[in-house]
Every structure is written in C-alpha cells, then in structure tokens.
Motif scaffolding. Structure first.
Motif, PDB file in Angstrom:
ATOM      1  N   LEU A 216       0.843  -1.200   0.000  1.00 53.89           N
ATOM      2  CA  LEU A 216       0.000   0.000   0.000  1.00 53.89           C
ATOM      3  C   LEU A 216       0.873   1.242   0.000  1.00 53.89           C
ATOM      4  CD1 LEU A 216      -2.437  -1.143   2.851  1.00 53.89           C
ATOM      5  CD2 LEU A 216      -2.677  -1.549   0.389  1.00 53.89           C
ATOM      6  N   ILE A 217       0.433   2.267  -0.739  1.00 57.86           N
ATOM      7  CA  ILE A 217       1.181   3.530  -0.826  1.00 57.86           C
ATOM      8  C   ILE A 217       0.200   4.686  -0.754  1.00 57.86           C
ATOM      9  CG2 ILE A 217       2.676   4.982  -2.270  1.00 57.86           C
ATOM     10  CD1 ILE A 217       3.740   2.419  -3.546  1.00 57.86           C
ATOM     11  N   GLY A 218       0.495   5.668   0.068  1.00 55.38           N
ATOM     12  CA  GLY A 218      -0.362   6.847   0.164  1.00 55.38           C
ATOM     13  C   GLY A 218       0.138   7.806   1.210  1.00 55.38           C
ATOM     14  N   ASN A 219      -0.761   8.632   1.718  1.00 55.27           N
ATOM     15  CA  ASN A 219      -0.394   9.636   2.702  1.00 55.27           C
ATOM     16  C   ASN A 219      -1.180   9.531   4.001  1.00 55.27           C
ATOM     17  OD1 ASN A 219       1.575  11.288   1.161  1.00 55.27           O
ATOM     18  ND2 ASN A 219      -0.169  11.564  -0.205  1.00 55.27           N
ATOM     19  N   SER A 220      -2.217   8.722   4.026  1.00 55.48           N
ATOM     20  CA  SER A 220      -3.055   8.618   5.209  1.00 55.48           C
ATOM     21  C   SER A 220      -2.378   7.774   6.288  1.00 55.48           C
ATOM     22  CB  SER A 220      -4.410   7.995   4.853  1.00 55.48           C
ATOM     23  OG  SER A 220      -5.158   7.747   6.031  1.00 55.48           O
ATOM     24  N   LEU A 221      -2.465   8.258   7.536  1.00 54.80           N
ATOM     25  CA  LEU A 221      -1.976   7.499   8.678  1.00 54.80           C
ATOM     26  C   LEU A 221      -3.104   6.749   9.387  1.00 54.80           C
ATOM     27  CD1 LEU A 221       0.510  10.130  10.170  1.00 54.80           C
ATOM     28  CD2 LEU A 221       1.055   8.115   8.796  1.00 54.80           C
TER      29      LEU A 221
ATOM     30  N   ASN B 109      -2.930   1.555   6.774  1.00 56.88           N
ATOM     31  CA  ASN B 109      -3.444   0.401   6.031  1.00 56.88           C
ATOM     32  C   ASN B 109      -4.705   0.691   5.226  1.00 56.88           C
ATOM     33  OD1 ASN B 109      -1.421  -1.456   6.896  1.00 56.88           O
ATOM     34  ND2 ASN B 109      -2.424  -1.533   8.898  1.00 56.88           N
ATOM     35  N   ASN B 110      -5.115   1.968   5.175  1.00 53.01           N
ATOM     36  CA  ASN B 110      -6.260   2.343   4.336  1.00 53.01           C
ATOM     37  C   ASN B 110      -5.825   2.981   3.016  1.00 53.01           C
ATOM     38  OD1 ASN B 110      -7.909   1.458   6.392  1.00 53.01           O
ATOM     39  ND2 ASN B 110      -8.424   3.497   7.146  1.00 53.01           N
ATOM     40  N   ASN B 111      -4.532   3.035   2.763  1.00 55.86           N
ATOM     41  CA  ASN B 111      -4.025   3.694   1.562  1.00 55.86           C
ATOM     42  C   ASN B 111      -4.229   2.845   0.306  1.00 55.86           C
ATOM     43  OD1 ASN B 111      -2.942   6.276   2.402  1.00 55.86           O
ATOM     44  ND2 ASN B 111      -1.420   5.137   3.586  1.00 55.86           N
ATOM     45  N   PRO B 112      -4.114   3.473  -0.883  1.00 54.26           N
ATOM     46  CA  PRO B 112      -4.300   2.732  -2.141  1.00 54.26           C
ATOM     47  C   PRO B 112      -3.302   1.589  -2.295  1.00 54.26           C
ATOM     48  CG  PRO B 112      -4.396   5.102  -2.523  1.00 54.26           C
ATOM     49  CD  PRO B 112      -3.944   4.925  -1.109  1.00 54.26           C
ATOM     50  N   ARG B 113      -3.729   0.584  -3.028  1.00 57.04           N
ATOM     51  CA  ARG B 113      -2.916  -0.616  -3.217  1.00 57.04           C
ATOM     52  C   ARG B 113      -2.049  -0.512  -4.469  1.00 57.04           C
ATOM     53  NH1 ARG B 113      -6.453  -5.584  -4.403  1.00 57.04           N
ATOM     54  NH2 ARG B 113      -7.043  -5.343  -2.206  1.00 57.04           N
ATOM     55  N   CYS B 114      -0.772  -0.852  -4.313  1.00 58.40           N
ATOM     56  CA  CYS B 114       0.102  -1.005  -5.483  1.00 58.40           C
ATOM     57  C   CYS B 114      -0.106  -2.383  -6.095  1.00 58.40           C
ATOM     58  CB  CYS B 114       1.566  -0.805  -5.075  1.00 58.40           C
ATOM     59  SG  CYS B 114       2.761  -1.419  -6.290  1.00 58.40           S
ATOM     60  N   THR B 115      -0.016  -3.413  -5.249  1.00 59.93           N
ATOM     61  CA  THR B 115      -0.191  -4.781  -5.744  1.00 59.93           C
ATOM     62  C   THR B 115      -0.382  -5.731  -4.567  1.00 59.93           C
ATOM     63  OG1 THR B 115       0.739  -6.429  -7.258  1.00 59.93           O
ATOM     64  CG2 THR B 115       2.260  -5.419  -5.686  1.00 59.93           C
ATOM     65  N   VAL B 116      -0.712  -6.972  -4.884  1.00 61.98           N
ATOM     66  CA  VAL B 116      -0.757  -8.055  -3.904  1.00 61.98           C
ATOM     67  C   VAL B 116       0.383  -9.011  -4.231  1.00 61.98           C
ATOM     68  CG1 VAL B 116      -2.084  -9.986  -2.987  1.00 61.98           C
ATOM     69  CG2 VAL B 116      -3.257  -7.872  -3.612  1.00 61.98           C
ATOM     70  N   ILE B 117       1.147  -9.369  -3.215  1.00 63.88           N
ATOM     71  CA  ILE B 117       2.306 -10.250  -3.404  1.00 63.88           C
ATOM     72  C   ILE B 117       1.829 -11.700  -3.489  1.00 63.88           C
ATOM     73  CG2 ILE B 117       4.489 -11.052  -2.413  1.00 63.88           C
ATOM     74  CD1 ILE B 117       4.596  -8.359  -0.891  1.00 63.88           C
ATOM     75  N   ASP B 118       2.022 -12.333  -4.643  1.00 68.51           N
ATOM     76  CA  ASP B 118       1.667 -13.754  -4.769  1.00 68.51           C
ATOM     77  C   ASP B 118       2.630 -14.604  -3.960  1.00 68.51           C
ATOM     78  OD1 ASP B 118      -0.563 -13.402  -6.387  1.00 68.51           O
ATOM     79  OD2 ASP B 118       0.658 -13.352  -8.211  1.00 68.51           O
TER      80      ASP B 118
ATOM     81  N   ILE C 159       1.997   8.159  -5.687  1.00 67.60           N
ATOM     82  CA  ILE C 159       2.451   9.254  -4.838  1.00 67.60           C
ATOM     83  C   ILE C 159       2.145   8.956  -3.381  1.00 67.60           C
ATOM     84  CG2 ILE C 159       2.318  11.734  -4.382  1.00 67.60           C
ATOM     85  CD1 ILE C 159       3.382  11.022  -7.163  1.00 67.60           C
ATOM     86  N   GLY C 160       3.128   9.144  -2.508  1.00 66.85           N
ATOM     87  CA  GLY C 160       2.865   8.958  -1.096  1.00 66.85           C
ATOM     88  C   GLY C 160       4.123   9.047  -0.257  1.00 66.85           C
ATOM     89  N   ARG C 161       3.913   9.074   1.052  1.00 66.70           N
ATOM     90  CA  ARG C 161       5.031   9.026   1.996  1.00 66.70           C
ATOM     91  C   ARG C 161       4.860   7.899   3.001  1.00 66.70           C
ATOM     92  NH1 ARG C 161       4.107  12.730   6.837  1.00 66.70           N
ATOM     93  NH2 ARG C 161       6.364  12.870   6.882  1.00 66.70           N
ATOM     94  N   VAL C 162       3.791   7.104   2.839  1.00 67.50           N
ATOM     95  CA  VAL C 162       3.565   5.946   3.701  1.00 67.50           C
ATOM     96  C   VAL C 162       3.539   4.695   2.828  1.00 67.50           C
ATOM     97  CG1 VAL C 162       2.065   4.853   5.400  1.00 67.50           C
ATOM     98  CG2 VAL C 162       2.176   7.358   5.275  1.00 67.50           C
ATOM     99  N   VAL C 163       4.424   3.743   3.128  1.00 66.74           N
ATOM    100  CA  VAL C 163       4.491   2.475   2.397  1.00 66.74           C
ATOM    101  C   VAL C 163       4.231   1.351   3.389  1.00 66.74           C
ATOM    102  CG1 VAL C 163       5.939   0.926   1.035  1.00 66.74           C
ATOM    103  CG2 VAL C 163       6.142   3.407   0.732  1.00 66.74           C
ATOM    104  N   ASN C 164       3.234   0.531   3.114  1.00 65.04           N
ATOM    105  CA  ASN C 164       2.874  -0.544   4.036  1.00 65.04           C
ATOM    106  C   ASN C 164       2.891  -1.901   3.360  1.00 65.04           C
ATOM    107  OD1 ASN C 164       2.293   1.508   5.916  1.00 65.04           O
ATOM    108  ND2 ASN C 164       0.550   0.360   6.736  1.00 65.04           N
ATOM    109  N   LEU C 165       3.237  -2.907   4.139  1.00 65.55           N
ATOM    110  CA  LEU C 165       3.000  -4.306   3.795  1.00 65.55           C
ATOM    111  C   LEU C 165       1.930  -4.781   4.765  1.00 65.55           C
ATOM    112  CD1 LEU C 165       6.700  -5.563   3.460  1.00 65.55           C
ATOM    113  CD2 LEU C 165       5.244  -4.505   1.718  1.00 65.55           C
ATOM    114  N   TYR C 166       0.834  -5.324   4.247  1.00 61.10           N
ATOM    115  CA  TYR C 166      -0.347  -5.535   5.089  1.00 61.10           C
ATOM    116  C   TYR C 166      -1.028  -6.854   4.762  1.00 61.10           C
ATOM    117  CZ  TYR C 166      -5.000  -4.480   7.086  1.00 61.10           C
ATOM    118  OH  TYR C 166      -6.181  -4.503   7.792  1.00 61.10           O
TER     119      TYR C 166
END
Length: 349
Positions: free
Chosen positions: A129-134, A139-148, A164-171
């Motif tokens: 997930l990548i975005g700006n929301s905390l 974990n509510n930010n837009p999805r880049c992809t799902v890891i198979d 675009i974002g400053r928050v990168v999550n693995l969820y």
C-alpha cells in the motif's frame, strides 16, 4: 522527425505518457514498435537509477518479537537468516503489518522486497500500500499490488507506476488470525514529489500542533495536513485553545491575519463541524460566544485570529492563509472525507 518526438516525450513525460504518445502520434507500425522498445529500455534504466529512499524513513510494525525490529527492513543489509538480526518479525496475529513513513512525498516507481531464507510463504498475499493517510496505521491507503509469493531468500521487485505517497505498508488484510509479517529488506525506489514546508510546533495532549509557513486555500490546507500530518487542527477544549494562542503569539515567520482550522459549515445551514469528526459543541471560541453567524454563502470555512483575543472567524474558503495541522495518535472519531476536483491529478485517489 519521429526521433525528435521520442526525445521530447522522454524529457517531458512520465513513462505512461511516453507509451501513450507512441500510439497517439500515429507512427507507422515499424516506428511504433521501435518507440515502445525504446521506452521499455528507458523504463528499465530509470527504475535502476532512481535512489532507494527507504533508509531515510522510519519503520514501525504491528508487533515485534525479539530480534525482529521493524527498522531491520531498511538497514541496507539483505542477510536472510533471521538469527543474524537483520530481518523483521511480528507476532502471529490477525492483520499483521509493517509500515514505512518517509520524510516527504515521493513518486514511487518500484518496491523490492527480500524474503527470509525459510518460511517465505508468510509474505504470500500481503498487500503493498502507498499513500499519505496514517489512518488505521496506514493500512487504508491505495494498493500497489498483492504479493503472490517471493522465493525463500530471494528478492522480488514490484512496479508501482509512480504512485504518490510518503507511507508504504506491507499488510495482511485477510482473515488469518495467525498472520506473520517477516521480511529482511524493503527498498523503495522513487523521486521526491513534494517536501513539507517549514513549520513551528508545540506539544499538546500527547501530540503536536504545527503552524505551517505556507499560504493555501482552505481545501488545499486540509489536503496538505492530511498528506504530511494527521489533519487540519480541531480545537476541542480550552487547553488546546491556549496552546494555539501560545503558538500564534510567538511565530518565527510572518503569518496572515487568520490561519485555517479544520472548521467547516454546512452550505445549506448554520451548523459547523470539525473535519476530524470531533463534536464542535464541546467547546467554542467564536467572537459572539455562540456559533459564528452566516455572513455570506461564500464564507463556510473557519479559522482563528492570529492576535488576541484569538477568536474563531469565518472566511471565504478561497482565501490564502497560513494554517495549523495536528500530529498524534488517531482516535476512534471518524474524520470527514473531503473531495475537491481542483486537487492535482498527480495525487492518489
């Protein structure tokens, strides 16, 4: 002529626009094919020349077992043996996550993840997930992809297309009550999109309020605060009002006669509300000791005077003024969603 067009698109456009240009300029089939191959070479070259910005950020995760600190994923060491102390590890819980907060907004081209040498299947089906929301720990930010999957001890790269974002999550968003997030390195390749402006802050109630040295319309100020902090400020009690007065009483840069707060009025009525979702009836500091009167239909946005007695005031939302953001832990209050068609199309939805 077609070569000049290629160079022009190369310099002035992102990869997506470059590919679109190959089609839109009506080249012959041969030149279109050459154009696409040229772009694919450029994409590969660009992805390998952008810097890894992950080490500049701060890593956190849902829980931590011994040796499994979140920061190990951005330490530059790809050792895949957990016992060596270079991998992350959460407890087995529902919806485990790992998060990276970058110091500014980046256009993120790709993300590379190095998996552990064993039990690599734990990363399967995790979302990037990548975005700006905390909100919800990012974990509510837009999805880049799902890891198979990522092979044991291997590194896989995922194209995020300049999100675009400053928050990168693995969820792990699924229903597995024993999900584990454990990786050995996360590399985030991108370029600076927007850095935060200078600011002045004071602490309050376990968080901080930030006066920003930037003049924006009310809606742009709201987006700025949600991009770089938690939200445009809500003043919920007398203590917070006093802290704001303290902040405005000693600015280190020139400020406008009023600064924006997260105050908004319903366009068809007299009721005001906080964009954070907090109840504005709990505390108020309007000039007339009651809710601000409707001066005109074009003044539905609220701010605070920057000199004593620091009353709340209503203004046209298009006024450009300084503003106050809030940083701190989230609450159970549901913030108000806001949409503006004027917002830059480069920002994520």
């Amino acid at each position: 002529m077609w070569a000049a067009h290629i160079l022009s698109y190369l310099v002035m456009s992102k990869v997506k626009k470059f590919l679109e240009g190959c089609i839109q300029l009506h080249y012959t089939p041969t030149t279109q094919m050459f154009c696409v191959f040229f772009c694919l070479f450029f994409c590969h070259h660009q992805a390998n020349t952008l810097p890894n910005v992950a080490p500049s950020g701060t890593a956190t995760q849902s829980s931590t077992i011994p040796l499994g600190d979140a920061s190990h994923a951005i330490d530059g060491n790809k050792n895949t043996y957990y016992e060596a102390g270079f991998c992350t590890h959460t407890y087995d819980r529902l919806n485990s996550w790992w998060s990276l907060l970058l110091p500014a907004m980046y256009s993120i081209s790709s993300i590379s993840i190095t998996n552990r040498n064993i039990v690599g299947e734990r990363i399967n089906k995790a979302e990037i997930l990548i975005g700006n929301s905390l909100d919800n720990n990012g974990n509510n930010n837009p999805r880049c992809t799902v890891i198979d999957s990522i092979p044991n001890g291997g590194t896989s790269t995922f194209d995020c297309g300049g999100m675009i974002g400053r928050v990168v999550n693995l969820y792990h968003s699924g229903s597995d009550p024993q999900s584990v997030m454990s990786v050995c390195e996360v590399e985030v390749y991108g370029e600076l999109y927007q850095a935060p402006s200078p600011s002045l802050s004071v602490g309050v109630n376990g968080g901080s309020i930030i006066l920003v040295d930037k003049k924006l319309s009310w809606s742009d100020a709201l987006f700025y605060c949600r991009d770089f902090h938690r939200d445009l400020l809500s003043i919920r009690n007398g203590e917070e009002q006093t802290k704001v007065e303290e902040l405005l009483g000693n600015p280190t840069f020139p400020v406008t006669e009023h600064v924006w707060l997260g105050l908004r009025r319903y366009l068809m009525g007299e009721k005001w509300f906080w964009m954070s979702g907090d109840d504005p009836n709990d505390y108020s500091h309007w000039r007339h000791q009651t809710q601000s009167p409707i001066r005109q239909s074009s003044s539905p946005c609220g701010g605070i005077e920057t000199s004593a007695p620091f009353h709340w005031t209503d203004h046209s939302c298009e006024d450009h003024a300084n503003f106050i953001c809030f940083d701190g832990d989230g609450t159970d209050v549901q913030k108000v969603t806001f949409f503006s068609s004027a917002r830059s199309p480069k920002l994520p939805p």
